[in-house]
Design an enzyme around this catalytic site. Structure first.
Site, mmCIF file in Angstrom:
data_model
loop_
_atom_site.group_PDB
_atom_site.id
_atom_site.type_symbol
_atom_site.label_atom_id
_atom_site.label_comp_id
_atom_site.label_asym_id
_atom_site.label_seq_id
_atom_site.Cartn_x
_atom_site.Cartn_y
_atom_site.Cartn_z
ATOM 1 N N GLY A 69 0.920 -1.112 0.015
ATOM 2 C CA GLY A 69 -0.097 0.007 0.079
ATOM 3 C C GLY A 69 0.713 0.980 -0.080
ATOM 4 O O GLY A 69 2.009 1.248 0.317
ATOM 5 N N GLN A 112 2.879 9.790 1.307
ATOM 6 C CA GLN A 112 4.316 9.358 1.639
ATOM 7 C C GLN A 112 5.009 9.541 0.293
ATOM 8 O O GLN A 112 6.172 9.385 0.348
ATOM 9 C CB GLN A 112 3.929 7.710 1.504
ATOM 10 C CG GLN A 112 3.463 7.222 2.899
ATOM 11 C CD GLN A 112 3.277 5.700 2.828
ATOM 12 O OE1 GLN A 112 2.256 5.145 2.570
ATOM 13 N NE2 GLN A 112 4.199 5.373 3.314
ATOM 14 N N CYS A 130 6.338 0.064 7.718
ATOM 15 C CA CYS A 130 5.836 1.071 6.800
ATOM 16 C C CYS A 130 7.131 1.725 5.970
ATOM 17 O O CYS A 130 8.156 1.678 6.409
ATOM 18 C CB CYS A 130 5.232 2.283 7.747
ATOM 19 S SG CYS A 130 4.819 3.724 7.063
ATOM 20 N N LEU A 131 6.648 1.826 4.818
ATOM 21 C CA LEU A 131 7.647 2.504 3.765
ATOM 22 C C LEU A 131 8.270 3.881 4.336
ATOM 23 O O LEU A 131 9.309 4.204 3.939
ATOM 24 C CB LEU A 131 7.010 2.383 2.460
ATOM 25 C CG LEU A 131 6.679 1.221 1.877
ATOM 26 C CD1 LEU A 131 6.100 1.423 0.322
ATOM 27 C CD2 LEU A 131 7.863 0.052 1.721
ATOM 28 N N HIS A 142 -4.206 1.030 7.617
ATOM 29 C CA HIS A 142 -2.809 1.632 7.558
ATOM 30 C C HIS A 142 -2.846 2.735 6.785
ATOM 31 O O HIS A 142 -2.288 3.777 7.157
ATOM 32 C CB HIS A 142 -1.918 0.424 7.264
ATOM 33 C CG HIS A 142 -0.385 1.109 7.358
ATOM 34 N ND1 HIS A 142 0.363 0.585 8.232
ATOM 35 C CD2 HIS A 142 0.297 1.801 6.318
ATOM 36 C CE1 HIS A 142 1.728 1.084 7.753
ATOM 37 N NE2 HIS A 142 1.494 1.947 6.772
ATOM 38 N N GLU A 143 -3.300 2.463 5.535
ATOM 39 C CA GLU A 143 -3.197 3.528 4.600
ATOM 40 C C GLU A 143 -4.308 4.593 4.789
ATOM 41 O O GLU A 143 -3.825 5.903 4.539
ATOM 42 C CB GLU A 143 -3.486 2.965 3.088
ATOM 43 C CG GLU A 143 -2.637 1.884 2.548
ATOM 44 C CD GLU A 143 -1.114 2.247 2.845
ATOM 45 O OE1 GLU A 143 -0.798 3.380 2.644
ATOM 46 O OE2 GLU A 143 -0.161 1.108 3.133
ATOM 47 N N HIS A 184 -2.681 7.287 7.368
ATOM 48 C CA HIS A 184 -1.606 7.880 6.489
ATOM 49 C C HIS A 184 -2.425 9.199 6.221
ATOM 50 O O HIS A 184 -1.831 10.518 6.347
ATOM 51 C CB HIS A 184 -1.027 7.500 5.399
ATOM 52 C CG HIS A 184 0.138 6.428 5.529
ATOM 53 N ND1 HIS A 184 1.338 7.167 6.409
ATOM 54 C CD2 HIS A 184 0.515 5.408 5.368
ATOM 55 C CE1 HIS A 184 2.199 6.224 6.542
ATOM 56 N NE2 HIS A 184 2.024 5.207 6.105
#
Length: 214
Positions: free
Chosen positions: A68, A73, A126-127, A168-169, A172
């Site tokens: 995702g 991000q 997480c990226l 999670h997304e 963000h």
């Protein structure tokens, strides 16, 4: 609603990002764009630019790799995210975590709410927080509302790992990182997690690191 100047600024920002080609640079924790929340999408990019931006988000997600990616991000404060999970994990892990393949999806203006009281806790990364993982207890089932990239309404219930991904997304987009919800005693480097915490569930980690699971 965004003013004409705000719209132009967002469109110019996205055009600048796309100009270089290839995967977009991923913003790391500490950058304010990850904490400010996002603007509701209502046409700021236009159909062609939106389609190009979505393709770039997907390419960036694949290159990372991840399952995702949210617009903040990559430095764009719009309420847009993409998800996709081929779920390449052993069967016992898939069963324990409710991890099933998810096709590529675009989430525009998503919001979620829990369905029932069930919660599940697993290691999550997480990226935008590279190199680390931590256990996060999340709703086991959520109802997601929003739109897709074509403006078609989305109203869908997600369970298991797909529910974790959409939470999670969407978080963000509200300026929330997974660490805000994590059991910080579980925080582990990727190397340590790979060496010690590969069980399908984090029970051993909870016992040895001293935290509780729901």
């Amino acid at each position: 609603m965004a003013s004409p100047s705000d719209r132009a600024s967002l469109a110019e920002r996205v055009e600048e990002l796309l100009a270089d080609g290839g995967p977009l640079p991923i913003v790391a924790a500490g950058d304010p764009v990850l904490r400010r929340g996002t603007e509701r999408y209502d046409g700021q990019l236009g159909p062609d630019l939106l389609a190009r931006f979505v393709r770039a988000l997907r390419d960036t997600m694949h290159a990372a790799p991840g399952v995702g990616l949210a617009a903040p991000q990559v430095g764009v404060a719009l309420r847009i995210a993409v998800i996709e999970d081929p779920a390449p994990v052993p069967e016992e892990v898939a069963v324990a975590r409710g991890r099933v393949p998810q096709p590529f999806r675009v989430l525009v203006n998503p919001v979620y709410e829990p369905v029932g009281d069930g919660r599940a806790a697993f290691f999550e990364g997480c990226l935008s927080v590279p190199g680390y993982q931590a256990v996060v207890a999340r709703h086991a089932e959520v109802r997601l509302r929003g739109e897709d990239e074509h403006g078609v309404a989305v109203d869908e219930v997600f369970t298991g790992w797909p529910a974790r991904i959409v939470q999670h997304e969407t978080d963000h987009l509200d300026g929330t990182l997974y660490l805000d919800r994590a059991e910080l005693r579980s925080l582990s480097s990727n190397e340590t997690a790979a060496a010690r915490w590969t069980d399908p569930t984090p029970r051993a980690a909870a016992t040895e690191l001293g935290f509780e699971l729901p």
